[in-house]
Scaffold this motif. Structure first.
Motif, short mmCIF file in Angstrom:
data_model
loop_
_atom_site.label_atom_id
_atom_site.label_comp_id
_atom_site.label_asym_id
_atom_site.label_seq_id
_atom_site.Cartn_x
_atom_site.Cartn_y
_atom_site.Cartn_z
N GLY A 162 11.96 10.38 -29.40
CA GLY A 162 10.57 10.83 -29.18
C GLY A 162 9.81 10.01 -28.14
O GLY A 162 9.04 10.53 -27.36
N MET A 163 10.01 8.68 -28.14
CA MET A 163 9.42 7.76 -27.15
C MET A 163 7.89 7.75 -27.18
O MET A 163 7.26 7.63 -26.13
N GLN A 164 7.28 7.93 -28.32
CA GLN A 164 5.82 8.06 -28.34
C GLN A 164 5.12 7.52 -29.57
O GLN A 164 3.89 7.36 -29.54
N PHE A 180 2.74 4.68 -28.96
CA PHE A 180 1.52 5.03 -28.21
C PHE A 180 0.49 5.65 -29.16
O PHE A 180 -0.70 5.37 -29.07
N THR A 237 5.35 -0.31 -23.27
CA THR A 237 6.69 0.03 -23.77
C THR A 237 7.77 -0.41 -22.80
O THR A 237 7.46 -0.92 -21.72
N ASP A 238 9.03 -0.22 -23.19
CA ASP A 238 10.18 -0.65 -22.38
C ASP A 238 10.09 -2.14 -22.07
O ASP A 238 10.46 -2.58 -20.98
N ARG A 287 8.18 -5.06 -17.91
CA ARG A 287 8.92 -3.83 -18.17
C ARG A 287 9.58 -3.34 -16.90
O ARG A 287 9.08 -3.56 -15.80
N GLU A 288 10.72 -2.70 -17.08
CA GLU A 288 11.45 -2.21 -15.93
C GLU A 288 10.93 -0.82 -15.59
O GLU A 288 10.79 0.02 -16.47
N ILE A 289 10.61 -0.59 -14.33
CA ILE A 289 10.06 0.72 -13.98
C ILE A 289 10.92 1.47 -12.99
O ILE A 289 10.45 2.28 -12.21
N PRO A 296 -3.10 0.97 -16.63
CA PRO A 296 -2.54 2.16 -17.28
C PRO A 296 -3.53 2.78 -18.26
O PRO A 296 -3.60 4.00 -18.40
N ALA A 305 10.32 6.19 -15.85
CA ALA A 305 9.70 5.07 -16.57
C ALA A 305 8.18 5.16 -16.50
O ALA A 305 7.48 5.03 -17.51
N ARG A 306 7.64 5.43 -15.32
CA ARG A 306 6.18 5.50 -15.18
C ARG A 306 5.61 6.77 -15.80
O ARG A 306 4.56 6.76 -16.42
N LYS A 355 6.84 8.68 -18.24
CA LYS A 355 6.89 8.67 -19.71
C LYS A 355 5.71 7.89 -20.27
O LYS A 355 5.07 8.30 -21.23
N ASP A 356 5.44 6.77 -19.64
CA ASP A 356 4.36 5.90 -20.08
C ASP A 356 3.01 6.63 -19.97
O ASP A 356 2.23 6.68 -20.91
N ALA A 389 2.70 9.68 -22.40
CA ALA A 389 2.54 9.25 -23.79
C ALA A 389 1.12 8.74 -24.03
O ALA A 389 0.53 8.98 -25.07
N ARG A 390 0.58 8.05 -23.03
CA ARG A 390 -0.80 7.57 -23.19
C ARG A 390 -1.78 8.73 -23.27
O ARG A 390 -2.70 8.74 -24.09
N LEU A 415 9.20 14.42 -24.51
CA LEU A 415 9.64 13.73 -23.29
C LEU A 415 11.12 13.99 -23.06
O LEU A 415 11.84 14.41 -23.96
#
Ligand code: FAD
Ligand code: AMP
Lengths: 257, 321
Positions: free
Chosen positions: A124-126, A129, A141-142, A157-159, B72, B97-98, B100-101, B104-105, B116
């Motif tokens: 879900g990854m959420q 949040f 996150t991450d 975090r890695e982007i 963010p 990566a960006r 998703k962030d 989600a926010r 996602l």
């Protein structure tokens, strides 16, 4: 430091998933603590150690069997647990996060909340949040590196492409852990025994009076085994001939070049 | 007809290519109204590309309350405000990566449903397809009918499809405040090369068979000739031949390129969890019984040290420039 860690009880990633009845799966497989949540637990223990004082509380929303995920966190050093029981493995993350927010708020005043970056069953990854929004806290996150000084947290975090972003957050905050954050410790046998005596409070999800999302929840309509490819078409000849044929096929047959 | 807002991910003023698939998804069967949401100014080249891919409106998001790239929290609030004001039925973005962030926010702030890493989307039916259980299963999920929902699309999972339109540009000025609780302090470029692995059209990946860091130089040359990125198996990462940011698989990156060339990789379930949705998979392996030959499109039973340079050379001799 009052630290909370959210852990989910999920099928082992090595398990074979057999879909049953359209939207369910054979749940007799081995379950474990969600792998990313292990980094969350480890980081919480390190912060407590570094501060020299504090309490680490593990929280899980899940079937009664999720007690084992809580016990494994207690076995590596968490202080106590809270299990919010439901009869479903697939819950809307809006519901899960509200339940987590409510029990945490009831239980104490968090300085830090650690979660994983995603659960490996529903991906879900959420949840973190939504939890952060419910408690009105900042979240990242991450997270692959974490430091804390003077009431501030700096996470990395890695982007993408190996590029790293570092973010500063005020406490309290929510941190979603990923691989690389730390090396989770293994429990000692004696600690597993001791963990059985640690306190775990249990309650039913219904008791919390969680409201469903106003716009309704996404509904799982079908779960299917991911399609597998068949045998490769083997190319023949010398390495140079194979390379030649490959390019030819990729251009004219697969049309990907 | 649905009104769809697409959060465009920019890279140094340019629209990242991976956005184009998201725009194609947003158009659906053609009659959706597509809005491209861009944080800050949108340069002419970026405008032209968005217009070529069906964005009827470009909304430049602006605020005087702070730097969107550095907060963010602020960016999500500002976009959330825009989403409300335009009344979108759906908000889309990249599941990078960006992306998703950000999604989600926004979803958490607005308390709207979010899925996602979608690999399929049917806007009319409000149905998405996404991976469950590390890619072992696919879930079909129906989004609620009323109200707004958000979806992140896995890079490259949906093909771009140009559909030129007339485009209007407007500015949305937000009054949302930055809660001032978080700030991006530093961005450090990685060693991962110019093309982001998760967004690359083509990936050349190496495993234990590559034998060392020098072997990866050879894969880099091939990837360069293909304008792709280099990936690695966990065995290669654990051996220290490639950084973890290059790992593909269950505990690494999930990629969906058009073409995935696996060199000296045996084909473990965990590796496949990260690349099985590639359009075409090629395996180069000396072992005719390597499991990977049982689940890919083209197999070359050969020494990668012979095939890969031959491939690079042929590519260079054919590609102009
Ligand atoms: C919880 C968990 C998570 C994991 N996550 C991941 C993950 O994210 N990603 C991942 O990749 N793995 C992951 N793994 C590891 C996975 O199980 C495998 O061990 C790994 O993928 C093997 O890597 P490999 O194919 O490079 O190596 P091997 O399995 O050793 O295969 C090497 C191959 O190279 C071939 N070869 C050797 N020399 C040559 C040559 N000269 N030319 C051509 N071919 C040659 C050999 O025939 C062999 O098939 C995970 C494992 C676990 C338990
Ligand atoms: N049922 C749950 N109980 C406790 N924590 C959870 C639960 N579901 C998700 N989480 C936490 O939220 C993170 C992200 O989950 P998800 O949004 O499901 O990918 C996980 O790594 C957990 O730390």
């Amino acid at each position: 430091m009052q630290i909370y860690v959210c852990v989910k009880h999920v099928p082992d990633t090595a398990a074979t998933i057999r879909v049953i009845g359209g939207t369910g799966f054979d749940e007799s497989v081995k379950f474990v603590m969600n792998p990313y949540d292990e980094y969350a637990v480890e980081q919480a223990l390190r912060v407590r150690q570094q501060q020299g004082t504090g309490e680490v509380v593990v929280v899980s929303v899940g079937k009664p069997a999720a007690m084992s995920a809580i016990r494994s966190a207690l076995a590596v050093g968490a202080d106590r647990g809270i299990l919010v029981k439901t009869d479903r493995q697939f819950l809307d993350s809006a519901v899960t996060s509200q339940a987590l927010a409510k029990v945490i708020r009831q239980d104490g005043a968090p300085d830090l909340i650690f979660t994983g970056k995603q659960s490996v069953d529903t991906e879900g990854m959420q949840t973190h949040f939504r939890l952060a929004a419910a408690l009105d806290l900042p979240v990242a996150t991450d997270v692959a590196a974490f430091t804390m000084t003077d009431g501030k947290v700096v996470v990395e975090r890695e982007i993408g492409g190996g590029t790293r972003e570092s973010i500063e957050m005020t406490l309290p905050c929510v941190v979603g852990a990923t691989r690389g954050l730390n090396e989770p410790r293994y429990p000692k046998l004696s600690d597993i025994m001791k963990a059985r005596k640690k306190q775990v409070r249990e309650m039913d999800l219904e008791e919390l009076g969680v409201q469903p999302a106003p716009s309704g929840a996404p509904e799982l309509v079908a779960l299917e085994a991911a399609p597998e490819r068949g045998e490769a078409r083997m190319l023949l000849g010398t390495p140079r001939e194979m390379a030649e044929q490959l390019l030819e096929h990729l251009r004219n047959e697969a049309k990907v070049l | 007809m649905a009104k769809v807002g697409v959060c465009i991910e920019m890279d140094r003023g340019e629209v990242k290519r991976a956005n184009l698939g998201v725009l194609a998804a947003a158009r659906g069967d053609g009659d959706n109204e597509v809005y491209a949401l861009v944080s800050g100014r949108c340069e002419d080249r970026a405008k032209a590309l968005l217009s070529e891919h069906g964005a009827r409106k470009i909304v430049e998001i602006s605020t005087e309350k702070g730097d969107l790239a550095a907060s963010p929290d602020l960016e999500a609030r500002v976009l959330g405000e825009a989403v409300k004001r335009y009344g979108f039925d759906l908000v889309l973005g990249l599941s990078s990566a960006r992306g998703k962030d950000l999604l989600a926010r926004i979803a958490a702030l607005m308390n709207i449903p979010l899925t996602l890493d979608c690999i399929g989307l049917d806007i009319r039916e409000r149905m998405v397809v996404k991976s469950h259980f590390s890619g072992k299963a696919l879930a079909r999920i129906k989004l609620p009918a009323g109200g707004c929902a958000a979806c992140g699309i896995r890079p490259n999972a949906i093909e771009p499809a140009p559909a030129p339109v007339e485009t209007e540009v407007e500015t949305f000025r937000s009054s949302a405040d930055d809660p001032g609780r978080m700030a991006v302090k530093e961005i450090r470029q990685g060693a991962g090369g110019e093309i982001d692995l998760t967004e690359a059209d083509i990936v050349v990946a190496g495993g234990r068979g590559v034998g060392g860091a020098e072997g990866f130089r050879m894969l880099e040359a091939c990837a360069e000739a293909l304008r792709g990125a280099v990936g690695a198996s966990r065995a290669a990462v654990d051996a220290g031949w490639a950084p973890h940011s290059m790992q593909v698989g269950q505990t690494g990156k999930t990629v969906s390129p058009r073409l995935y060339i696996a060199c000296g990789i045996s084909g473990s379930v965990q590796h496949f969890a990260g690349m099985k949705t590639a359009k075409a998979i090629v395996a180069i392996n000396t072992d005719k019984d390597a499991p990977i030959f049982g689940k890919c499109d083209y197999g070359l039973q050969a020494d990668l040290f012979e095939v890969v340079p031959a491939l690079t050379e042929k590519l260079k001799s054919r590609l102009p420039g």
